[in-house]
Design a protein around this motif. Structure first.
Motif, PDB file in Angstrom:
ATOM      1  N   UNK A 131       0.877  -1.172   0.000  1.00 50.94           N
ATOM      2  CA  UNK A 131       0.000   0.000   0.000  1.00 50.94           C
ATOM      3  C   UNK A 131       0.916   1.225   0.000  1.00 50.94           C
ATOM      4  N   UNK A 132       0.951   1.922  -1.105  1.00 52.67           N
ATOM      5  CA  UNK A 132       1.822   3.094  -1.195  1.00 52.67           C
ATOM      6  C   UNK A 132       1.206   4.225  -0.393  1.00 52.67           C
ATOM      7  N   UNK A 133       1.959   4.785   0.555  1.00 51.00           N
ATOM      8  CA  UNK A 133       1.391   5.778   1.472  1.00 51.00           C
ATOM      9  C   UNK A 133       1.069   7.107   0.810  1.00 51.00           C
ATOM     10  N   UNK A 134       1.833   7.511  -0.191  1.00 57.43           N
ATOM     11  CA  UNK A 134       1.583   8.804  -0.823  1.00 57.43           C
ATOM     12  C   UNK A 134       0.577   8.724  -1.966  1.00 57.43           C
ATOM     13  N   UNK A 135       0.490   7.568  -2.622  1.00 57.71           N
ATOM     14  CA  UNK A 135      -0.314   7.488  -3.842  1.00 57.71           C
ATOM     15  C   UNK A 135      -1.551   6.608  -3.718  1.00 57.71           C
ATOM     16  N   UNK A 136      -1.746   5.968  -2.591  1.00 59.64           N
ATOM     17  CA  UNK A 136      -2.961   5.205  -2.332  1.00 59.64           C
ATOM     18  C   UNK A 136      -3.419   4.332  -3.481  1.00 59.64           C
ATOM     19  N   UNK A 137      -4.611   4.620  -3.997  1.00 61.71           N
ATOM     20  CA  UNK A 137      -5.246   3.807  -5.033  1.00 61.71           C
ATOM     21  C   UNK A 137      -4.553   3.882  -6.393  1.00 61.71           C
ATOM     22  N   UNK A 138      -3.640   4.820  -6.565  1.00 65.79           N
ATOM     23  CA  UNK A 138      -2.956   4.958  -7.856  1.00 65.79           C
ATOM     24  C   UNK A 138      -1.962   3.834  -8.104  1.00 65.79           C
ATOM     25  N   UNK A 139      -1.546   3.146  -7.030  1.00 66.99           N
ATOM     26  CA  UNK A 139      -0.554   2.082  -7.163  1.00 66.99           C
ATOM     27  C   UNK A 139      -1.155   0.782  -6.656  1.00 66.99           C
ATOM     28  N   UNK A 140      -1.122  -0.248  -7.506  1.00 69.80           N
ATOM     29  CA  UNK A 140      -1.575  -1.591  -7.152  1.00 69.80           C
ATOM     30  C   UNK A 140      -0.372  -2.520  -7.274  1.00 69.80           C
ATOM     31  N   UNK A 141       0.079  -3.070  -6.138  1.00 76.52           N
ATOM     32  CA  UNK A 141       1.268  -3.915  -6.146  1.00 76.52           C
ATOM     33  C   UNK A 141       1.064  -5.063  -5.163  1.00 76.52           C
ATOM     34  N   UNK A 142       1.194  -6.291  -5.654  1.00 80.31           N
ATOM     35  CA  UNK A 142       1.007  -7.469  -4.808  1.00 80.31           C
ATOM     36  C   UNK A 142       1.748  -8.647  -5.428  1.00 80.31           C
ATOM     37  N   UNK A 143       1.939  -9.685  -4.616  1.00 83.07           N
ATOM     38  CA  UNK A 143       2.601 -10.863  -5.150  1.00 83.07           C
ATOM     39  C   UNK A 143       2.796 -11.935  -4.103  1.00 83.07           C
ATOM     40  N   UNK A 144       3.681 -12.862  -4.447  1.00 86.07           N
ATOM     41  CA  UNK A 144       3.936 -14.005  -3.581  1.00 86.07           C
ATOM     42  C   UNK A 144       5.402 -14.406  -3.708  1.00 86.07           C
ATOM     43  N   UNK A 145       6.033 -14.642  -2.575  1.00 87.88           N
ATOM     44  CA  UNK A 145       7.406 -15.137  -2.544  1.00 87.88           C
ATOM     45  C   UNK A 145       7.385 -16.596  -2.122  1.00 87.88           C
ATOM     46  N   UNK A 146       8.233 -17.375  -2.762  1.00 84.14           N
ATOM     47  CA  UNK A 146       8.417 -18.786  -2.375  1.00 84.14           C
ATOM     48  C   UNK A 146       9.858 -18.959  -1.933  1.00 84.14           C
ATOM     49  N   UNK A 147      10.049 -19.714  -0.870  1.00 81.06           N
ATOM     50  CA  UNK A 147      11.369 -20.009  -0.340  1.00 81.06           C
ATOM     51  C   UNK A 147      11.663 -21.473  -0.668  1.00 81.06           C
ATOM     52  N   UNK A 148      12.584 -21.683  -1.597  1.00 76.04           N
ATOM     53  CA  UNK A 148      12.834 -23.014  -2.152  1.00 76.04           C
ATOM     54  C   UNK A 148      14.118 -23.579  -1.571  1.00 76.04           C
ATOM     55  N   UNK A 149      13.999 -24.758  -0.978  1.00 75.50           N
ATOM     56  CA  UNK A 149      15.141 -25.439  -0.359  1.00 75.50           C
ATOM     57  C   UNK A 149      16.068 -25.975  -1.439  1.00 75.50           C
ATOM     58  N   UNK A 150      17.341 -25.621  -1.342  1.00 74.15           N
ATOM     59  CA  UNK A 150      18.369 -26.115  -2.270  1.00 74.15           C
ATOM     60  C   UNK A 150      19.470 -26.842  -1.505  1.00 74.15           C
ATOM     61  N   UNK A 151      19.106 -27.487  -0.393  1.00 69.07           N
ATOM     62  CA  UNK A 151      20.103 -28.179   0.425  1.00 69.07           C
ATOM     63  C   UNK A 151      20.787 -27.207   1.355  1.00 69.07           C
ATOM     64  N   UNK A 152      22.005 -26.806   1.019  1.00 72.05           N
ATOM     65  CA  UNK A 152      22.759 -25.861   1.850  1.00 72.05           C
ATOM     66  C   UNK A 152      22.424 -24.409   1.527  1.00 72.05           C
TER      67      UNK A 152
END
Length: 175
Positions: free
Chosen positions: A95-116
């Motif tokens: 949620x952009x504090x200065x621009x409110x509804x003018x900015x739409x930004x969302x997503x998802x992070x995945x943490x993938x195990x690669x052993x070490x």
């Protein structure tokens, strides 16, 4: 506009995940152009954590066309994150504090195990509607909007990678 970035960290997935979820406010010295991160709220329930952080940055190099609209003190956002420890994911919405509804930004992070090591896979989107940004004349919205959008996406990508580097430095300092 898509926001995609991957970061490889030479630490175990559980260390990386918990550092991102639980220690961000301690990492500001490792995060380059981030001036502060303040945890606004947190609710833990089982394997889920709902965390809201306020991020502030004032050191970004704004493109010339955006400088009349975006001032450095406007570079602050509220990050709403839902951490799922069972799935090793984080769904986020900014949620952009200065621009409110003018900015739409969302997503998802995945943490993938690669052993070490662990790969942090960041996938999301960002859309800017300059018509709703204060200070942008309607005639220029079609020109300024895409420039601001590209700038923000590139800044987000750079900050996501810098955040991963900061997490690695933070974890390295605690070995």
């Amino acid at each position: 506009m898509k926001v995609d970035a991957d970061a490889q960290l030479s630490f175990a997935r559980d260390q990386v995940f918990s550092a991102y979820r639980d220690r961000l406010t301690e990492m500001v010295p490792y995060l380059g152009n981030i001036n502060s991160i303040v945890e606004e709220s947190r609710q833990d329930e089982g394997g889920l954590s709902h965390v809201v952080n306020i991020w502030r940055s004032s050191d970004a190099d704004l493109p010339k066309v955006a400088r009349s609209v975006v001032k450095p003190d406007m570079l602050a956002w509220r990050d709403h994150a839902k951490w799922n420890a069972e799935e090793w994911t984080c769904e986020w919405r900014v949620e952009h504090l200065a621009f409110g509804q003018a900015v739409d930004c969302a997503g998802k992070n995945r943490f993938i195990d690669r052993g070490d090591s662990c790969t942090v896979e960041i996938r999301g989107h960002l859309n800017v509607d300059a018509k709703h940004m204060p200070g942008v004349p309607r005639l220029l919205a079609g020109t300024v909007g895409p420039v601001i959008e590209r700038f923000i996406v590139e800044s987000i990508k750079a900050n996501l990678v810098k955040t991963a580097e900061g997490v690695a430095s933070y974890l390295e300092a605690r070995r």
